[in-house]
Design a protein around this motif. Structure first.
Motif, PDB file in Angstrom:
ATOM      1  N   ILE A  37       0.833  -1.202   0.000  1.00  0.00           N
ATOM      2  CA  ILE A  37       0.000   0.000   0.000  1.00  0.00           C
ATOM      3  C   ILE A  37       0.871   1.257   0.000  1.00  0.00           C
ATOM      4  O   ILE A  37       0.606   2.225  -0.719  1.00  0.00           O
ATOM      5  CB  ILE A  37      -0.960  -0.015   1.208  1.00  0.00           C
ATOM      6  N   SER A  38       1.971   1.228   0.786  1.00  0.00           N
ATOM      7  CA  SER A  38       2.831   2.431   0.817  1.00  0.00           C
ATOM      8  C   SER A  38       3.454   2.674  -0.551  1.00  0.00           C
ATOM      9  O   SER A  38       3.523   3.818  -1.016  1.00  0.00           O
ATOM     10  CB  SER A  38       3.946   2.318   1.844  1.00  0.00           C
ATOM     11  N   LEU A  40       2.284   1.773  -3.476  1.00  0.00           N
ATOM     12  CA  LEU A  40       1.239   2.283  -4.370  1.00  0.00           C
ATOM     13  C   LEU A  40       0.950   3.745  -4.064  1.00  0.00           C
ATOM     14  O   LEU A  40       0.867   4.590  -4.964  1.00  0.00           O
ATOM     15  CB  LEU A  40      -0.046   1.461  -4.208  1.00  0.00           C
ATOM     16  N   TYR A  41       0.819   4.068  -2.756  1.00  0.00           N
ATOM     17  CA  TYR A  41       0.493   5.429  -2.375  1.00  0.00           C
ATOM     18  C   TYR A  41       1.609   6.380  -2.792  1.00  0.00           C
ATOM     19  O   TYR A  41       1.366   7.441  -3.366  1.00  0.00           O
ATOM     20  CB  TYR A  41       0.271   5.514  -0.866  1.00  0.00           C
ATOM     21  N   THR A  44       1.762   6.790  -6.590  1.00  0.00           N
ATOM     22  CA  THR A  44       0.591   7.511  -7.083  1.00  0.00           C
ATOM     23  C   THR A  44       0.649   8.983  -6.700  1.00  0.00           C
ATOM     24  O   THR A  44       0.424   9.868  -7.538  1.00  0.00           O
ATOM     25  CB  THR A  44      -0.693   6.875  -6.504  1.00  0.00           C
ATOM     26  N   SER A  45       0.980   9.270  -5.443  1.00  0.00           N
ATOM     27  CA  SER A  45       0.968  10.675  -5.024  1.00  0.00           C
ATOM     28  C   SER A  45       2.055  11.466  -5.757  1.00  0.00           C
ATOM     29  O   SER A  45       1.824  12.573  -6.235  1.00  0.00           O
ATOM     30  CB  SER A  45       1.157  10.774  -3.506  1.00  0.00           C
TER      31      SER A  45
END
Lengths: 307, 251
Positions: A37-38, A40-41, A44-45
């Motif tokens: 998740i990190s 991906l985050y 993405t950010s």
């Protein structure tokens, strides 16, 4: 009596171990989930910052042909057109998969059906060796052998999509082959007997039954190969030319998404537009690998052999 | 009436282990012959010799004479592909290809070079009707053969075989993976087929042999113990071993 009662009412050593084991595996799973998740985050950010912070138009990003994030164009807009890299990335991926697939399937058939004994004995280690060679070695061979050959044959610098395709062909061949072997081995032997018992020759059996029954899994193998080709950075970077130019043919220097990332990520300052633009390229790569994954799952689900 | 298939002194070895010790069996056309015997007696092995499926197994040596229409099956000039079109086989596990019913049944015909749609349509209907499965699949010919029940799949496999119009049909325990109702349907199918074909069936089910076979061969440990009319063998077996096996004393 009390002793037995106590023993039965309290957890045994085995059930303690059970709980400890469960805690260990759940925490490992949790760590991996947090990690994914990190990642991906983060990507993405960062990747979206180009559009949200620097107000680059998404459409212009995907279709623009000029890439020079450090400077502004005549209209005062940053030059972040990623189309040349997208086109090149897809070109080398599709071309190398197209070239590698027939070879891979032929080798896989040889190993499963034509000469299973010697095939497994000699080809299996060869394939495994090919997988194990570091990509920088492939790139180095590409640079010292493939590029000069292309230069002598066709002129120009020799770097470009053709050189990238040839290097990637060798790199995805073992991937596709070993997955194709699995695909063909998964076809039950009784399909082969049924076909032979109906008077088919071995090649008719291979062509009409085996390849057809294995088709979904063979496609999966090809897509895995494509995912590998799409994500390969180092070897491609060494032979592609690294000029962010729209490829005019197969031998003009150009750049893929990955090669642009490896070349420039160390030369930009975190938080600036040139850096954010590279993260946007990474985001495209991430999305594409997601697409490849979904394709594999979709095809795999449709092609399950029910028995 | 001369036998359509005659075998004499058949020996078969897997490596150094001999599995068949000299079998002599003749098979009549238009009849059903059952091969019975306990597991490992060599009946399936023998059956697989008849369309040379044992060729696929490495280290197998087969000696003896196999005369089919007066022609030697194992002669070097025998065209294996032609042979298997004339002597077809149905396996223990229903094994339709993961294609549509239509493609399954036309598989052998297409191999033989038939591609005219009308001819194929006719043959598909004929074969599926002969295999007594037409009524159940006729509305779903383009559905995957794998989506039907085990018994239907097995009859589709029989239809796939009948489409190429073989002379002999070999069946290797065709109902052992099926429920009793599907088995009964397959048996009925076989009884109607026998007027056109020579059928040789390996079965573990003694009742099945007694119900459908004209002649029965009892094999034990790689030897042929007794071969006679089914009606005679099941009532007055000539050998003690046969009697013991039929009465369930072993096997």
């Amino acid at each position: 009596m009390d002793d037995i009662q106590k023993k039965l009412a309290s957890p045994s050593k085995a059930s303690h171990e059970d709980i400890v084991g469960r805690i260990i595996s759940y925490s490992c799973i949790a760590a991996i989930i947090i990690l994914v998740i990190s990642i991906l985050y983060f990507i993405t950010s960062r990747g979206l910052a180009t559009f949200l912070t620097d107000h680059v138009n998404l459409w212009q990003f995907l279709t623009g042909k000029d890439w020079n994030p450090g400077s502004l164009n005549a209209q005062g807009k940053p030059q972040v057109g990623a189309l040349p890299m997208i086109v090149t990335s897809f070109s080398v991926t599709i071309l190398s998969a197209l070239v590698a697939t027939p070879f891979a399937i032929a080798v896989a058939l040889f190993m499963t059906d034509i000469a299973p004994k010697s095939g497994t004995k000699f080809l299996q280690p060869v394939i495994e060796l090919l997988v194990g060679i570091p990509s920088v070695v492939y790139g180095f061979i590409g640079l010292t052998v493939v590029v000069p050959v292309i230069r002598n044959l066709f002129g120009g610098t020799g770097a470009g999509i053709l050189a990238g395709t040839i290097v990637l062909f060798v790199m995805v061949l073992p991937t596709i082959t070993s997955l194709a072997v699995d695909a063909l081995r998964a076809v039950p032997a009784y399909f082969r007997s049924a076909s032979l018992a109906l008077g088919a020759t071995r090649f008719q059996t291979i062509y009409k039954v085996l390849l057809r029954a294995a088709m979904p899994r063979l496609l999966t193998a090809v897509i895995f190969g494509m995912a590998r080709a799409f994500g390969e950075a180092l070897a491609v970077q060494m032979v592609i030319g690294n000029a962010v130019l729209m490829p005019r043919n197969l031998i003009t220097p150009t750049s893929t998404l990955t090669s642009q990332l490896t070349t420039n990520i160390g030369n930009t300052i975190m938080g600036t537009l040139p850096n954010n633009a590279l993260w946007s390229l990474a985001l495209i790569l991430l999305l594409m690998s997601l697409v490849f994954n979904l394709l594999v799952r979709y095809i795999g689900k449709r092609g399950e052999i029910k028995s | 009436m001369p036998a359509i298939l005659q075998t004499k002194n058949v020996h078969l070895s897997y490596g150094s282990k001999e599995a068949l010790h000299g079998i002599n069996l003749d098979f009549d056309d238009h009849s059903i012959t059952a091969l019975i015997g306990p597991s490992g007696c060599g009946k399936s092995t023998f059956l697989r010799c008849l369309n040379r499926m044992n060729d696929l197994i490495a280290n197998t040596t087969i000696t003896g004479s196999f005369q089919f229409h007066g022609q030697d099956l194992y002669a070097p000039t025998t065209n294996l592909v032609e042979l298997r079109k004339q002597i077809g086989m149905v396996f223990q596990q229903p094994n339709p290809f993961p294609f549509s019913v239509y493609e399954n049944v036309t598989y052998g015909l297409k191999l033989a070079g038939h591609h005219e749609r009308k001819f194929l349509d006719e043959q598909v209907e004929r074969a599926l009707k002969q295999a007594a499965v037409w009524d159940e699949v006729k509305d779903n010919l383009n559905k995957s053969a794998m989506s039907f029940s085990g018994g239907q799949q097995q009859r589709i496999c029989i239809a796939r075989l009948l489409a190429v119009q073989p002379d002999i049909i070999l069946l290797d325990e065709p109902t052992s993976a099926l429920d009793p109702i599907s088995s009964a349907q397959i048996e009925e199918t076989l009884i109607t087929l026998k007027k056109d074909y020579c059928i040789i069936i390996v079965t573990h089910n003694l009742q099945q042999a007694s119900r459908i076979a004209d002649r029965t061969a009892f094999m034990l440990n790689g030897n042929l113990v007794e071969y006679d009319l089914t009606s005679k063998m099941f009532t007055q077996p000539a050998k003690q071993d046969t009697s013991d096996y039929l009465n369930g004393k072993f096997g």
